[in-house]
Design an enzyme around this catalytic site. Structure first.
Site, mmCIF file in Angstrom:
data_model
loop_
_atom_site.group_PDB
_atom_site.id
_atom_site.type_symbol
_atom_site.label_atom_id
_atom_site.label_comp_id
_atom_site.label_asym_id
_atom_site.label_seq_id
_atom_site.Cartn_x
_atom_site.Cartn_y
_atom_site.Cartn_z
ATOM 1 N N TYR A 1 27.290 35.484 2.786
ATOM 2 C CA TYR A 1 27.463 36.643 1.908
ATOM 3 C C TYR A 1 28.456 37.648 2.505
ATOM 4 C CZ TYR A 1 23.092 34.947 -0.201
ATOM 5 O OH TYR A 1 22.107 34.187 -0.796
ATOM 6 N N SER B 1 17.751 35.878 -8.085
ATOM 7 C CA SER B 1 18.166 36.152 -9.472
ATOM 8 C C SER B 1 16.962 36.206 -10.415
ATOM 9 C CB SER B 1 19.167 35.096 -9.957
ATOM 10 O OG SER B 1 20.362 35.155 -9.230
ATOM 11 N N GLY C 1 17.770 37.158 -13.999
ATOM 12 C CA GLY C 1 18.809 36.406 -14.697
ATOM 13 C C GLY C 1 20.209 36.908 -14.416
ATOM 14 N N PHE D 1 21.161 39.815 -16.518
ATOM 15 C CA PHE D 1 21.055 39.711 -17.976
ATOM 16 C C PHE D 1 19.717 40.245 -18.470
ATOM 17 C CE2 PHE D 1 21.873 38.386 -22.157
ATOM 18 C CZ PHE D 1 23.124 37.802 -22.253
#
Length: 318
Positions: free
Chosen positions: A51, A199, A202, A205
Site C-alpha cells: 500500500y 471493502s 462495497g 458504493f
C-alpha cells in the site's frame, strides 16, 4: 469503550470494527484520522507493504504512515500488515522472501513486532506448508504474534491451519460481495478462524454517497472496476436505494446498516472499513449501536442476496 471481538484459537482480542489504512495519503490529516480512531476505541489497524506504492510513494509508504501515527501509542494498537504481492514477480511466499519482507515491514512501521501478519495472496510456486512453517518460526522469534491469510481458497486454508493455527482470513465481504458464504465461511467456523472483511462498504458504493460516476475523481481507481461502470452502476445503485430506505426506517445511515448486517453474520467477524475522514470513522462506529433482529437480517438478505451485484469484483472480470 468499544465492543470487542476475539479472532482465532489463539484469541486475538480487538475492537469489533477496525480501520483500513490502505487509501490514506501520507499527510497530517491521515495521521489525525488514525489517532482519532484510536482515541475513539479502535484498536485494529490494517495496512500492507504494497500500500502506498501505487500512489507514487515508496513500497512500504503506507506502513510508514501508520507507524508514525501510532508512535508513542504502540501498546494500544493491534497492527496488521501483509506481504506477498510484488510488482513484477506475482505472489510470493518462499522463506527467503518472507524473512526479507517481515524485516522491511518492521523497519517501515518502526516497531519491534507485528500483531497479525498476512500472506497477501497465495504463492502458486511455494507450498503453503513451507510458507506457514516460516511464519511459525517468526512467531517463535517474536517478530509476529499471529498468522493470517488473505484471499485464500478453502484448500489452502485447511492446509495452512494444519501447520500452525491461522488466526484470521481477510477477504472481500459485504452486501454485494457474498461469494464466500457457501464454502469459505463454514470452514472458518469449523476451524475457529476469524474473518476480517475488507471493502465492507462495497468500495464506498454502500455508503450511499456515490450517486453518479462523476462523484469519483478522474484518477479514482474505482472507475476501472466493472461494478462502477455503465449499466452495472445503475443496477447497483437501485440496490443501494432499497438499503437506504430500510436504513431510514431503522434510523441509521446506510453505512451503519451495511456494517451492522456484517457484524450480525457472526461473532468472529471484524470488518475494516477504510476512510480518510475522522467523521466517517465515527459514523461507522455507530454501527455497533445498531441492533438487527432476525427478521431484519432476513429482510436485508432478501434485498441484497448473494450474486445481486452487477459486474465482477476486479478489473477484467465480467
Amino acid at each position: 469503550m468499544l465492543k470487542t471481538r476475539t479472532l482465532g484459537n489463539d484469541k486475538l482480542r480487538i475492537s469489533a470494527l477496525g480501520l483500513g489504512v490502505m487509501m490514506m495519503p501520507d499527510n497530517d490529516e491521515s495521521v489525525h484520522t488514525i489517532q482519532g480512531a484510536l482515541d475513539a476505541g479502535v484498536t485494529m489497524f490494517d495496512t500492507a507493504d504494497l500500500y502506498g506504492a501505487y500512489e507514487k510513494q515508496r513500497f512500504g509508504g503506507n506502513e510508514k504512515l501508520l507507524g508514525r501515527a501510532l508512535q508513542g501509542r504502540r501498546s494500544k494498537a493491534i497492527v496488521a500488515t501483509k506481504f506477498g504481492i510484488t510488482h513484477t514477480q506475482g505472489p510470493k511466499g518462499d522463506p527467503a522472501y518472507i524473512k526479507k519482507s517481515v524485516d522491511a515491514s518492521l523497519y517501515n512501521l518502526g516497531m519491534d513486532y507485528i500483531d497479525l501478519y498476512y500472506q497477501h495472496r497465495p504463492d502458486p510456486n511455494t507450498p503453503i506448508e513451507e510458507t506457514v512453517g516460516t511464519l511459525a518460526d517468526l512467531v517463535q522469534q517474536g517478530k509476529i504474534r499471529y498468522i493470517g491469510l488473505s484471499e485464500a481458497p478453502v484448500e489452502i486454508i485447511r492446509r495452512a491451519h494444519a501447520v500452525h493455527p491461522i488466526t484470521a482470513l481477510q477477504t472481500e465481504y459485504s452486501l454485494w460481495s457474498r461469494e464466500l458464504e457457501d464454502e469459505i465461511m463454514p470452514v472458518l467456523h469449523e476451524l475457529n478462524i476469524g474473518l476480517v472483511p475488507y471493502s465492507p462498504l462495497g468500495r464506498g458504493f454502500l455508503t450511499g454517497q456515490i450517486r453518479s460516476i462523476d462523484d469519483l475523481p478522474e484518477d479514482d481507481y474505482r472507475r476501472h472496476y466493472p461494478r462502477f461502470q455503465g449499466e452495472n452502476f445503475q443496477k447497483n445503485l437501485e440496490v443501494v436505494g432499497l438499503i437506504q430506505e430500510m436504513a431510514k426506517q431503522k434510523g441509521c445511515t446506510v453505512s451503519q446498516l451495511a456494517l451492522a448486517w456484517l457484524l450480525g453474520k457472526g461473532e468472529h467477524i471484524v470488518p475494516i472499513p477504510g476512510t480518510r475522514n475522522l467523521e466517517r470513522v465515527h459514523e461507522n462506529l455507530g454501527a455497533l449501536q445498531v441492533s438487527l433482529t432476525d427478521d431484519e437480517m432476513n429482510q436485508i438478505d432478501h434485498i441484497s442476496p448473494q450474486g445481486i451485484a452487477a459486474g465482477g469484483r476486479f478489473p477484467g472480470q465480467v
